[in-house]
Structure formats: C-alpha cells, structure tokens
Motif scaffolding. Structure first.
Motif, short mmCIF file in Angstrom:
data_model
loop_
_atom_site.label_atom_id
_atom_site.label_comp_id
_atom_site.label_asym_id
_atom_site.label_seq_id
_atom_site.Cartn_x
_atom_site.Cartn_y
_atom_site.Cartn_z
N UNK A 144 0.86 -1.18 0.00
CA UNK A 144 0.00 0.00 0.00
C UNK A 144 0.90 1.23 0.00
N UNK A 145 0.84 2.04 -1.06
CA UNK A 145 1.81 3.11 -1.23
C UNK A 145 1.22 4.51 -1.10
N UNK A 146 -0.11 4.65 -1.04
CA UNK A 146 -0.73 5.97 -0.94
C UNK A 146 -1.04 6.32 0.51
N UNK A 147 -0.78 7.56 0.86
CA UNK A 147 -0.96 8.06 2.21
C UNK A 147 -2.38 7.81 2.73
N UNK A 148 -3.39 8.13 1.92
CA UNK A 148 -4.78 7.99 2.36
C UNK A 148 -5.13 6.55 2.69
N UNK A 149 -4.63 5.62 1.89
CA UNK A 149 -4.92 4.20 2.13
C UNK A 149 -4.21 3.69 3.38
N UNK A 150 -2.97 4.14 3.59
CA UNK A 150 -2.25 3.76 4.81
C UNK A 150 -3.02 4.24 6.04
N UNK A 151 -3.47 5.49 6.00
CA UNK A 151 -4.22 6.06 7.12
C UNK A 151 -5.52 5.29 7.37
#
Length: 417
Positions: free
Chosen positions: A52-59
């Motif tokens: 998972x490389x996108x900030x929003x998805x990590x959050x």
C-alpha cells in the motif's frame, strides 16, 4: 481466482539494498503511487502480500484496527523466519511486543508504559535531555574538526536517554547498542555479526531476554522509580505480565526507543547539510525548530513498514483483498505522496501542515513519539546556534534493511563554538 500481475517496481519492498539507495527506492515508489498504488508482491523467500503506497490508504487501514490486524504478520520477514517465530512463541520463547498485538490486549499492555511518555513526564524529563544534548554537542566540539556523526553522536545520545529512562547502568549501554544493531541490522553485512538465519537471530533475542529476565527479578524484589520497574511490576486484569510479554516490552522500548531516533537525527543533519539554505533559515529563526523536526522525521522515515492482515474479505482502492491476506504499509512512500505533500521531494524546515505517517497512526501510534521529538529538538537547538561551518567529509552510507534503518555512517567536517 487468477494470480494478480506483479509490477516489477514492487520488488523493492523485498530488497534490503533498495533502502540503501534513495534514488532507486524513490523512483520505484513514485512509479507505484502513480500506476499501481495497491501492488501485488510475490517474491520469495517472502510470502505474498499487497503493498500500500498511498498516504490515504495507509491512514484508512491504520484507522480500522478491527478489520486490519497486526497478528499474525506485523512486519515483513521471510517465510522461514515467520514460521520459526511462530514456533518459538508457541514454545514460550518468541518476541511478542506491542507491534505484534491487537486490542483489547494491546491497549492493556500499552497502558503499562504509557504514563512514562505523556506530556507531564516529557516536561519533567526535558531538563535532563537538554543537559545530555549539551554534553554530546560538547563532545562533538572536543573530537572535531571531523567525526562520524552517526557512530560518535547520533547513536549515543538517544541510547543514553532511553537507557536512563529504563534505569539501566551506563556500563550496560554498549551491550544494548550492539544487540539492537544486530536485531535491526540483520540485512546489512556490516551489522550482521551472527548471521541471518532464524536460529542465529534467536541467539540475539535470547541475549536480550536473559538480560531483562535478571532486570525483572531485581525490579520485582526492589522496585525503583523508573520505567523498568513499571514494566516488571505491570499487571493485566490483576495478573502479572507473562515472561514473554515482560521481556518483549523491554526489548521494544530499549531498541526502538533509540535506534529510530538515531536514524532521524543523523538523516536530519544530512538533510540540513545538503540543503544549506534550510540550515540558514533555521539558524536565523529558531522558532522553526518544531516544524523542522517534523520535516526531518518525514524525510528520514526510520520505520519503513508495518503489516496488517485482513480479518475478512475487503478491498483497498477497488482491489479485492481476501480474508487472511496481508498488506504492507509503505510509510516511506506515504511520506512522499504528491497528493498530500506540496513538493514532497523538497526538504522544507517550515513545512506546515506536515501529516507524515512516520509514527504510524491510530491505536498503534508510536508510544515514544513525544520523546523522539523532544530529543531531536533539544539536540538541534543546542547544535545549530553553535555551528560555524559544516560539510561532508566523505560519502554518507545508508544501511540495508526491510524494517528499521537509516544512515550508518555520516562523516562530517565542522567548526563549533
């Protein structure tokens, strides 16, 4: 179900040397964010996972700790090491720290040490941390005009702070440093003194456990006013912590409590050297120190990843992820996400807002975040006003890793007041 196609760029996650090569790493991560933000990775000897490389998805994943579990795969290790670790836990010997646990047990165990990292405790500790910062900047002046900033300063300052907080004797500090280096540095040839096999890594863990077993017995018999006593005498639902949980608690505090801060401090100084305009801004306006520290933490991201496992069938960004499949939270990528950070590859000591994910998010937010920030603020607040000149005296070297890491050498030439 058909096997997903793997983007070649995603191989960086299973290549420890990629984290020792910033240009190669960030080229791959930039490509993945733009083209395959939820990337399938199937690259033995690791078991498959989704990166998972996108900030929003990590959050979003960090926020939903009922759907996304730390157990049974909290971080990336080889399949062999994963199986061996589970066998050791079943035998009552494995590592089981806060990062391995889920609620409600995680919340109860975390509470045992939480008071030692709250704002009041940090305020009480600040005088000592400021004094230590002066001690190490004085040392830097005395050994100048050249030093290896990592091995001479950045390692020892946070190590001294966390060992003092635990109440450990100063003569034991080198031993703790060596053990931490071996545990987190197993992927790097320079740090890998005992080998990388699970059995060889177990000997390092057993050294930790044996040391802390003696500490536990001592603190239970004669409690003192330190974090080691709080851990040794901690109770869950009226019962003492298990031997594994007690020893594991010490291990995560003693190791992560200094190694990650060392990486942020040394990487932060390198960023200032490579961006002299930002160093001058900070010198002229010390009020920027708070935002500068956050930018150093974003820039270095010492903890590269954690993993979560889906408790039920779900999806991320439209990609189906089955129950039992694991995701890799690429914090380094999230902290350079173009949709969140304006000019993410520009080091900016005044960056605000700075919603980096270097400390994680949600229930697993780093327990020692406030301490790390305070240590960095104290050291750079002492160093920068006294710094007359600074430049590289050799090539900086990054450690190979898949978990925690940063600079292992930073040769500098400088003049200090």
């Amino acid at each position: 179900m058909s096997t997903p196609t793997m983007d070649d760029a995603a191989k960086v996650f299973t290549d420890p040397t990629a984290y020792a090569d910033d240009a190669r790493l960030h080229a791959a991560l930039t490509h993945l964010r733009a083209n395959t933000p939820v990337a399938w990775v199937d690259n033995p000897p690791y078991r498959p996972f989704w990166a998972i490389t996108k900030h929003a998805d990590i959050m979003a994943i960090e926020r939903d700790n009922n759907l996304w579990l730390s157990e049974p795969r909290p971080l990336l290790v080889t399949a062999e090491a994963d199986d061996f670790g589970k066998q050791q836990l079943e035998a009552g010997m494995g590592l089981r720290t806060l990062i391995h646990m889920d609620d409600p047990h995680h919340r109860k165990v975390r509470a045992i040490g939480a008071d030692w990292f709250r704002p009041k405790a940090m305020r009480d500790l600040k005088v000592n941390v400021d004094a230590l910062a002066k001690r190490y900047v004085d040392k830097m002046r005395d050994i100048g005009p050249e030093c290896d900033f990592v091995t001479d300063i950045a390692v020892n300052f946070p190590l001294y702070v966390i060992m003092s907080l635990l109440g450990l004797p100063e003569e034991d500090f080198p031993r703790m440093h060596q053990l931490t280096q071996e545990m987190f540095g197993g992927d790097d040839e320079e740090y890998n003194k005992r080998g990388q096999s699970p059995e060889e890594q177990l000997t390092i863990l057993l050294d930790f456990f044996n040391y802390f077993a003696q500490l536990t017995a001592s603190r239970r018999e004669n409690p003192t006013d330190d974090l080691a006593s709080a851990i040794a005498n901690g109770r869950i639902d009226g019962e003492p912590l298990s031997e594994v949980d007690t020893a594991s608690y010490y291990v995560i505090v003693a190791s992560a409590g200094h190694d990650t801060t060392k990486d942020a401090i040394s990487g932060g100084l390198l960023a200032l050297i490579e961006n002299p305009g930002e160093l001058e801004r900070l010198r002229k306006d010390p009020a920027l120190m708070g935002t500068a520290v956050e930018e150093m933490i974003r820039w270095t991201t010492p903890v590269k990843e954690f993993m979560r496992t889906a408790a039920e069938d779900t999806e991320v960004r439209g990609v189906p992820i089955a129950e039992g499949e694991s995701v890799y939270l690429a914090y380094v990528s999230g902290n350079r996400d173009e949709e969140v950070f304006d000019e993410p590859f520009r080091f900016d000591v005044s960056r605000d807002p700075n919603k980096h994910v270097a400390f994680g998010y949600g229930v697993h937010f780093c327990l020692g975040a406030a301490l790390a920030r305070m240590e960095m603020n104290s050291l750079f607040s002492e160093l920068i006003p006294r710094l007359e000149s600074i430049e590289l005296a050799g090539e900086p070297e990054l450690a190979a890793t898949t978990f925690v890491g940063g600079l292992k050498h930073l040769p500098i030439r400088y003049s200090l007041r």
